[in-house]
Design an enzyme around this catalytic site. Structure first.
Site, PDB file in Angstrom:
ATOM      1  N   ASP A  25       0.863  -1.173   0.000  1.00 25.61           N
ATOM      2  CA  ASP A  25       0.000   0.000   0.000  1.00 25.61           C
ATOM      3  C   ASP A  25       0.903   1.227   0.000  1.00 25.61           C
ATOM      4  O   ASP A  25       1.528   1.547   1.007  1.00 25.61           O
ATOM      5  CB  ASP A  25      -0.899  -0.027   1.243  1.00 25.61           C
ATOM      6  CG  ASP A  25      -1.882   1.145   1.264  1.00 25.61           C
ATOM      7  OD1 ASP A  25      -2.735   1.176   2.160  1.00 25.61           O
ATOM      8  OD2 ASP A  25      -1.781   2.040   0.400  1.00 25.61           O
ATOM      9  N   LYS A  67      -4.640  10.968  -0.212  1.00 27.37           N
ATOM     10  CA  LYS A  67      -3.616  11.556   0.653  1.00 27.37           C
ATOM     11  C   LYS A  67      -2.733  12.535  -0.115  1.00 27.37           C
ATOM     12  O   LYS A  67      -2.591  13.692   0.262  1.00 27.37           O
ATOM     13  CB  LYS A  67      -2.735  10.460   1.278  1.00 27.37           C
ATOM     14  CG  LYS A  67      -3.526   9.318   1.866  1.00 27.37           C
ATOM     15  CD  LYS A  67      -4.318   9.728   3.086  1.00 27.37           C
ATOM     16  CE  LYS A  67      -5.143   8.567   3.601  1.00 27.37           C
ATOM     17  NZ  LYS A  67      -6.016   8.936   4.730  1.00 27.37           N
TER      18      LYS A  67
END
Lengths: 535, 444
Positions: free
Chosen positions: A334, A372
């Site tokens: 990830d 993000k």
């Protein structure tokens, strides 16, 4: 209002130890003859049957004589569904009144566990903030949010880009042509080709052009959350397991387990290693899991890591790859924070490692997203990047349940393809995160609180073990409670991230302004002082 | 390195390798043929005409007109905070303004005969996700949902693939216009019981896909009584509710519940979406409306895997809360669909083909059983093949919809221009004429 302290699941609610009145004497009168039966002929069988039979009849007696609860009216649609204690009440409506059926209509066992009130401090903290959010003017005594890894530092850049490039249009069509027939019809569920091309280039840019990504190996999803879940569905069967280095993002417990039936096995990392995973620990965890009869399907790593914020060194990535090969399992990497670097270290993507290796890419899968790095969590953009054809084929079909809205893709294609803008954005973002990080970490240092070494992410990993009364999870949660209710800041305790060392807290600082940081540090100081007095 | 020892390839899950995605059925094979040779009025007039995709393209102009005259719908609002708040918004409750707009839109579609509470609206990225989500919530792996046949081929994948839940068909046939009967319900339930499968609910599509017809009030009442008796759930997929040609003919389960003061309503869940009525499948907007608090809470949490882009919610909130626009849209859309429906029915009739009497949807249920060589599934597929490769029309064979009677086909009419529909009808006309002529020749 629910109390913030997580309630350990005790059997209080299922208390079955109803002692018949008369207590000890009656019990003896039952037990002694039973003992005789057990020791005599018929022995164990009768000895176990009789108590069971007695117990059964006793329950039957209680059931018949239980006073019927007042039948509550069927819930009208206007009743709010957010007050969970009400749920319990309505489902215990008198069962005997429905026609011949036993109890109200049931949901699946999967659903029952999901419907339960949140007991993780991670979620409880988020709920408390939404009930009492800090606002400099309107609610200066509210709770300051440090528990959500969101980046608010660079919105001005995106807004400027929007106003210059799309004439303030939500649809994002250059030239102002709001033709809906282009985006309205069914699109490929795994994303528009142009968007994949744009995202492939964006990922490459964000990772410093050290590696390039092939759009045909990409599947786009409505956020990184479904990307991870879809991969889970493709790589593991219910009951299988993934090894996950701790501390890890609390959301994994939900995202990877809820519907897939997969287990997460923590592989504990230590502060002495700056929480970088060791192959020894990995091997141990693998063997222990195997001994329990559970099949390990893969390793899930976060790189840059959450909550610590460090990078996995090249060496570690090679070792992980070797390990995965040896055990013939997958690696899911990830890399959602790859563009949120503020330190001087070099980020190495799993893709870069594979670039140099020529074989065996079928076990590697990367997850990415725009929530993000580009601070657009509301737009729901996630990526599965895999080197495994079969996984891509299956994942593509599964995206029909989690596709990105077409107008959003259209809007982002032009933004994400603007390499000049993205370059400026990445650099400014890096600078601003670093400034905020330095300010915050320095502030904590003044209080005697050290942070783990980190160079990426939107948070720092603070060691507050000096402030806890007992070096245990209990002590940590007490401190968390104080911080939440007295200092009125929401931070994430290490236990919510499965950290094996108590006292660590994740503090997200990219939702704060510089003034906020001062206030936060001050509030922590007050609590820190009381902790020192008590210890 | 002399001998390359082949490493066992790294394994994938059962879900990944299973065929339950169903994409090998004729339903999808037809699409492939279309993709390879798509009809275009100018550049490829002899290509395959897509009549297997239930998409609504008849009312785009209304949407475009709205967007042009209502710039506030397509802007972020005054000041910087508009965009910022929207981009950060990932709350699985969804934008309140959007939920209110959806609830009000659903009320308008039903002509005000039922009320919808925004607090019970759960947002998902499309009805596909909504149906799968509900299945996860209502049933455990190995359990079953009862679904009346013929049904939308996608259900095989959406309800079963990742959930591990089974579908047990409720058989319907042409003897009573494919309506659901209490006997059929009981028979399906018993069939499941006999296989030791636990039935968790009934899933109906109303208006029906592929039939293109609404379910009658009395049948709805019977279905509701049935699920209450068995203490199971009822999912009503009302995705075509805004595509009923005449507003008075659609009865929603919501109306039935309201009439009964919501007694026993906690077993009912409605699925809706903007993909068909508003013609916006690319936007990925679906909802679950449940009368069950626990289901609402659980669905909301589970919707984290399938959230609607906040940008899209923002855009549609202003569109759907504009009552003037929605009223006009619903009315106009209905009329245009009715006109199309009449056009295709007439065209087919003049070619000697009858359809089930329909009153809703983007398709008609066409009866080609007189043309079958053999009244079997194979006969039907042979005919389907001719339609696809000779007549160059992609229509959906009833067998892919699990129809128990061979020879029926679903034909979509709203995903093309009127001109293209004319072309398609002409091709069918010619096909039928040629068959007639061939038959006469054989006689001679």
């Amino acid at each position: 209002m629910t109390r913030p302290r997580p309630r350990p699941r005790t059997p209080e609610s299922e208390s079955e130890t109803r002692n018949p009145t008369g207590g000890g004497a009656t019990a003896m009168r039952l037990i002694v003859p039973l003992q005789g039966v057990v020791q005599g002929r018929g022995g164990l069988i009768l000895g176990s049957l009789i108590p069971c039979a007695l117990f059964y009849f006793f329950q039957l007696y209680l059931k018949r004589h239980r006073s019927p609860k007042p039948g509550s009216n069927p819930t009208s649609p206007s009743q709010s569904s957010s007050n969970l204690p009400d749920l319990q009440r309505s489902s215990s409506r008198s069962n005997l009144s429905s026609r011949g059926s036993i109890g109200p209509v049931q949901v699946s066992s999967r659903a029952s566990s999901i419907a339960r009130p949140n007991d993780s401090p991670y979620y409880i903290g988020l709920d408390r903030v939404s009930e009492d959010p800090y606002h400099r003017l309107d609610n200066p005594n509210g709770i300051i949010q440090l528990g959500l890894s969101e980046n608010r530092l660079c919105f001005d850049l995106i807004e400027k880009w929007l106003s210059e490039n799309t004439k303030d249009s939500v649809m994002g069509r250059d030239g102002g042509d709001l033709s809906i027939s282009g985006i309205a019809p069914y699109q490929p569920s795994d994303g528009l080709v142009e968007f994949k091309v744009a995202m492939a280039d964006f990922m490459s840019q964000v990772m410093g052009r050290a590696v390039s990504f092939d759009p045909s190996q990409m599947v786009l999803t409505a956020g990184a959350t479904p990307a991870l879940e879809i991969l889970c569905f493709c790589l593991a069967d219910p009951g299988n397991a993934f090894l996950v280095p701790t501390p890890y993002y609390p959301g994994f417990d939900r995202d990877m387990k809820w519907r897939t039936g997969v287990e997460l096995i923590p592989v504990h990392c230590r502060s002495t290693d700056n929480f970088i995973i060791s192959i020894t620990a990995l091997d141990q965890a693998f063997n222990q899991t195997r001994k329990r009869g559970i099949k390990v399907r893969g390793i899930l790593i976060s790189n840059p890591s959450n909550p610590v914020g460090n990078l996995l060194p090249r060496e570690t990535l090679y070792n992980l790859l070797d390990f995965a090969r040896e055990k013939n399992i997958h690696i899911v990497s990830d890399e959602i924070f790859a563009g949120s670097m503020y330190g001087s270290e070099e980020f190495v993507s799993m893709a870069e490692i594979l670039d140099m290796e020529d074989i065996d890419k079928n076990r590697i899968h990367i997850v990415y997203g725009l929530s993000k790095d580009l601070a657009l969590p509301g737009f729901r953009v996630g990526v599965i990047y895999s080197f495994n054809e079969s996984v891509l084929v299956a994942a593509k079909k599964l995206t029909r349940f989690s596709s990105i809205s077409a107008p959003t893709q259209r809007l982002l294609i032009s933004m994400v393809s603007d390499t000049r803008f993205i370059q400026e954005y990445i650099e400014t973002n890096k600078k601003r995160i670093r400034e905020m990080h330095d300010l915050f970490v320095e502030g904590l240092k003044q209080l005697g609180i050290k942070c783990a070494q980190s160079c990426a992410g939107l948070y720092c990993w603070a060691d507050m073990s000096g402030l806890i009364s007992s070096y245990s999870e209990k002590g940590e949660l007490e401190l968390w409670d104080k911080l939440l209710n007295i200092a009125k800041i929401n931070v994430t305790p290490g236990s919510a991230c499965h950290c094996i060392e108590p006292g660590w807290f994740r503090c997200c600082f990219t939702t704060l302004s510089q003034e906020d940081v001062v206030i936060v540090i001050e509030r922590i100081r007050k609590v820190a002082e009381t902790c020192k007095i008590l210890s | 390195m002399a001998i390359e020892i082949e490493q066992p390839s790294v394994g994938l899950s059962k879900v990944a390798v299973s065929e339950t995605h169903g994409e090998d059925s004729p339903y999808f094979a037809g699409w492939k043929a279309y993709d390879e040779n798509p009809y275009d009025e100018l550049t490829n007039p002899s290509g395959v005409i897509q009549m297997g995709l239930a998409e609504n393209q008849v009312s785009f102009d209304l949407l475009e007109a709205f967007l042009e005259t209502h710039s506030e719908a397509s802007s972020w609002g005054k000041g910087a905070s508009g965009f910022r708040e929207n981009a950060l918004f990932q709350d699985y409750h969804g934008l309140l303004s959007f939920r209110k707009a959806m609830a009000s839109f659903m009320e308008q579609i039903r002509g005000g005969s039922a009320k919808f509470d925004p607090e019970r609206v759960v947002l998902t990225a499309g009805a596909t996700a909504a149906n799968e989500l509900l299945t996860f919530i209502l049933a455990d792996p190995g359990d079953a949902l009862l679904v009346p046949t013929p049904y939308y081929p996608g259900f095989d994948r959406d309800l079963r693939w990742r959930t591990g839940v089974k579908i047990v068909p409720i058989h319907c046939d042409s003897s009573n216009n494919f309506q659901i009967t209490p006997q059929a319900l009981e028979a399906a339930y018993s069939e499941a019981e006999a296989m030791n499968i636990k039935v968790r609910g009934v899933l109906i599509t109303n208006p029906s896909n592929p039939l293109g017809a609404t379910i009658q009030r009395s049948v709805l009442e019977e279905i509701f009584d049935f699920v209450t008796r068995k203490n199971i759930h009822l999912v009503s997929d009302e995705i075509y509710s805004g595509s009923v040609f005449s507003s008075s003919e659609f009865i929603s389960i919501a109306e039935i519940l309201e009439a009964r003061q919501y007694k026993n309503s906690e077993r009912v869940h409605i699925v809706y979406s903007l993909s068909k009525d508003l013609g916006l499948p690319g936007f990925r907007v679906g909802t679950i409306y449940s009368y069950n608090d626990e289901v609402v809470t659980t669905a909301r949490r589970m919707s984290s895997f399938t959230l609607i882009s906040s940008q899209t919610q923002h855009l549609l909130a202003s569109m759907l809360s504009n009552k003037e626009f929605t009223e006009n849209y619903i009315k106009t859309n209905r009329e245009r669909l009715r006109k199309r429906y009449n056009m295709i029915i007439e065209g087919l009739r003049s070619a000697g083909i009858e359809c089930l009497k329909g009153n809703a949807g983007l398709f008609c249920w066409m009866n080609l059983s007189p043309l079958l060589e053999k009244p079997t599934r194979e006969g039907e597929l042979a005919l389907w093949n001719s339609m696809l490769h000779e007549v160059k029309l992609n229509i959906s064979p009833g067998s892919s919809c699990h129809s128990s009677e061979p020879g029926w086909f679903r034909v979509c009419f709203a995903n093309m221009s009127e001109q293209t529909l004319e072309v398609a009808l002409k091709r069918i006309h010619n096909f039928m004429k040629n068959r007639e002529r061939d038959r006469n020749l054989k006689v001679i």
